[in-house]
Design a protein around this motif. Structure first.
Motif, short mmCIF file in Angstrom:
data_model
loop_
_atom_site.label_atom_id
_atom_site.label_comp_id
_atom_site.label_asym_id
_atom_site.label_seq_id
_atom_site.Cartn_x
_atom_site.Cartn_y
_atom_site.Cartn_z
N SER A 33 9.53 8.36 0.12
CA SER A 33 9.90 9.44 -0.78
C SER A 33 9.56 10.77 -0.14
O SER A 33 8.44 10.96 0.34
CB SER A 33 9.17 9.28 -2.12
N ASP A 68 13.45 8.02 -2.07
CA ASP A 68 13.85 9.06 -3.00
C ASP A 68 13.70 10.38 -2.25
O ASP A 68 12.82 10.51 -1.39
CB ASP A 68 12.95 9.04 -4.24
N THR A 69 14.60 11.34 -2.51
CA THR A 69 14.41 12.68 -1.95
C THR A 69 14.54 13.66 -3.09
O THR A 69 15.50 13.61 -3.86
CB THR A 69 15.47 13.03 -0.88
N THR A 103 5.60 3.78 1.05
CA THR A 103 5.09 2.53 0.51
C THR A 103 5.46 1.42 1.49
O THR A 103 6.60 1.37 1.95
CB THR A 103 5.73 2.21 -0.85
N THR A 122 5.77 10.44 1.07
CA THR A 122 5.05 9.27 0.58
C THR A 122 5.73 8.01 1.10
O THR A 122 6.95 7.88 0.96
CB THR A 122 5.05 9.26 -0.96
N ALA A 134 9.45 14.89 -0.77
CA ALA A 134 9.56 16.08 -1.63
C ALA A 134 9.69 17.27 -0.69
O ALA A 134 8.76 17.62 0.03
CB ALA A 134 8.34 16.22 -2.53
N ILE A 135 10.88 17.87 -0.70
CA ILE A 135 11.25 18.85 0.33
C ILE A 135 11.24 20.24 -0.29
O ILE A 135 11.91 20.48 -1.30
CB ILE A 135 12.65 18.50 0.88
N LEU A 140 9.38 1.94 2.05
CA LEU A 140 10.16 2.87 1.21
C LEU A 140 9.59 4.26 1.42
O LEU A 140 8.37 4.41 1.60
CB LEU A 140 10.05 2.50 -0.27
N ALA A 185 0.85 -1.19 0.00
CA ALA A 185 0.00 0.00 0.00
C ALA A 185 0.88 1.24 0.00
O ALA A 185 2.05 1.17 0.40
CB ALA A 185 -0.90 0.02 1.23
N VAL A 186 0.32 2.36 -0.43
CA VAL A 186 1.06 3.62 -0.44
C VAL A 186 0.16 4.73 0.12
O VAL A 186 -1.05 4.73 -0.11
CB VAL A 186 1.56 3.97 -1.87
N ASP A 187 0.75 5.62 0.89
CA ASP A 187 0.03 6.75 1.48
C ASP A 187 0.94 7.97 1.48
O ASP A 187 2.13 7.84 1.72
CB ASP A 187 -0.33 6.44 2.94
N SER A 188 0.34 9.14 1.22
CA SER A 188 1.11 10.37 1.27
C SER A 188 0.53 11.34 2.30
O SER A 188 -0.67 11.34 2.55
CB SER A 188 1.09 11.07 -0.10
N PHE A 189 1.39 12.15 2.87
CA PHE A 189 0.99 13.24 3.77
C PHE A 189 1.52 14.53 3.17
O PHE A 189 2.67 14.57 2.71
CB PHE A 189 1.66 13.09 5.15
N SER A 190 0.71 15.58 3.18
CA SER A 190 1.26 16.86 2.75
C SER A 190 1.06 17.92 3.82
O SER A 190 0.05 17.94 4.52
CB SER A 190 0.67 17.29 1.40
N VAL A 237 5.98 17.12 1.16
CA VAL A 237 5.11 16.00 0.80
C VAL A 237 5.89 14.71 1.04
O VAL A 237 6.98 14.53 0.49
CB VAL A 237 4.66 16.05 -0.67
#
Lengths: 321, 321
Positions: A87, A122-123, A135, A133, A89-90, A85, A42-47, A131
């Motif tokens: 990721s 990944d950065t 996984t 993410t 986004a800075i 994993l 599953a994958v989830d993102s927070f912003s 943001v």
């Protein structure tokens, strides 16, 4: 410290899982699955500004909670968490790379508690607002994953814990900010929710038919998803919802309980006989299991019964758009 | 259309891979791994303004290329691509949900070409600038993954295709924008790079010792990663770099070739005898393989040889911070 040095600094030096063949440090990670098991992902993102602000969440809680939300999805399938994993986004302004250390440390705290390994990521830079993410990957015995589509008329609807605390905590955090950070259960519920992995594993290992969702979007919405996926009507009995100990207006409390979300407990259904068996097994492990309603034949709607009267609930669920 | 309807609209109705037990539509996806194979996974993010703008990339290319960058990581491990998950952080202003349709269609085009299934994702709102994150999962025969740490003195350094085209294309796109969109090889190389999955599979299936990186950050940097991971010196011979057909100043052309990145060909090493064997096998499949240098004992540095003279190259690689 540049990006490449920083990645080296957060890469684990050893792994909990001997199934990790290659962790961070090559083009991709490699792991060895166990025969006879299915993999779950599953994958989830927070912003920033949407899922958290610096007023509502300590830095370590941002990482902890994002991983917890993902692990909760694994729990809702009955899976053993294994790897994750990340990721990031800075934004060019407002965040130092060093401030991500506590964010990753928060993830590591939960990861270690679950014997999960960080195996990739990944950065990148972005315009505005952090943001993140995550996984996650786990495993469950073949054909034992807990699908929301397996509810049947006659089933008991159950919860693995009280709901509404996280929404109550968020409500206080939005009003009072950092001044309410601390050990209060509603604040802890919002900042450091505990994914119910033990329940998921117990259900999957039982080999019984158990339909499960995790409560990320409020039980009204989660029950609706079960109803729709299973093609049956689901009724929540108001008086049977577990007590939260919260002190609030009735309407506000009920709104938090039904639509608050982010409690990350599990909601599910099982036949009456299976439910009794599961409740006893859970009880032996000091894991309470609450019957909160029932499933019956009918249109895929959700109802709430209160004082013996029943009305239809509309699910809602947080739509980002 | 709200978020939930939109997710339903992009969820595949059927899957290429019969190993998908549960795709989009539950808390997590479930797939059945094949015994005797290892799983390979990687994650990559693109952010608007950093990896693309609406001037440099058509909407479908944004999705296509992000998945291609991920699949290229699988190719560099020798893996068969199987599944992908997509998380989209969509800014409140500047993007309509419907504009994501071509982005996802671009991903689907490459996914279909690779028989990959979209099995999960998340969509959230964010402050500013689209951020897309893709996680890919593939499989490779046990113990056959192509690690960058396996280069040895005496090896041939090779490339699976010319480098520098993508950087040349980006250079034109940044200057001229949409007016240069079209079929020119440099523009295509930037917008629709082709991941070298066939090469990775051929290397993995050979069972030979082959060290591989994909060229996401320029060959100077990728060669440095191989040198460092393997503890050996790597030399690139300028005259042996495959021709790109580009027309540019020598210094500019060389900069694109060595540091341009995003070409997504593979760079690797193999023993002299194994290289000859691989080159023959590739040739039978009409896949050219270029010897471009050599590995020798020594400090983990990268050198460039030109007209028989050798100088040290510093890797560089794009650091986001």
């Amino acid at each position: 410290m540049n990006e490449f040095d920083w990645i080296r600094s957060i890469a684990p030096k050893s792994h909990h899982r001997s199934s990790v063949i290659q962790g961070i440090g090559d083009d991709a990670a490699v792991f060895r699955p166990r025969c006879g098991w299915d993999m779950v992902t599953a994958v989830d993102s927070f912003s920033e500004g949407v899922h958290f602000t610096r007023e509502t969440m300590p830095l370590d809680a941002i990482g902890y909670k994002l991983l917890a939300a993902n692990v909760s999805d694994l729990a809702a399938m009955g899976a053993v968490p294994l790897y994750y994993l990340v990721s990031a986004a800075i934004p060019a302004e407002g965040w130092e790379l060093s401030e991500l250390d506590p964010v990753y440390a928060g993830m590591k705290r939960l990861g270690d508690a679950c014997s999960m390994d960080l195996i990739g990521g990944d950065t990148i830079s972005t315009g505005n607002g952090l943001v993140l993410t995550v996984t996650v990957i786990g495993r469950v015995e073949q054909d034992c994953s807990l699908l929301r589509s397996s509810a049947k008329p006659g089933d008991v609807l159950f919860l693995t814990g009280p709901v509404g605390l996280a929404a109550a905590g968020l409500n206080r955090l939005l009003t009072h900010g950092r001044s309410v950070w601390g050990d209060d259960p509603d604040i802890q519920a919002h900042q450091y929710p505990v994914p119910h992995v033990a329940y998921g594993r117990l259900f999957a290992e039982s080999g019984l038919r158990v339909a499960v969702n995790d409560v990320s979007d409020g039980i009204a919405h989660e029950a609706e998803e079960i109803a729709e996926a299973s093609g049956a009507a689901v009724t929540i009995i108001r008086e049977q919802l577990p007590e939260t100990g919260l002190n609030a207006e009735r309407a506000e409390l009920e709104n938090w309980m039904l639509r608050g979300g982010e409690d990350f407990v599990l909601i599910g259904t099982a036949s009456r006989a299976d439910f009794r068996h599961l409740q006893e097994t859970c009880c032996l492990q000091k894991l309470p299991l609450y019957a909160i309603g029932y499933v019956e034949a009918g249109e895929a709607h959700v109802f709430m019964e209160r004082n013996g009267k029943r009305e239809r609930l509309t699910g809602g669920g947080y739509s980002h758009f």
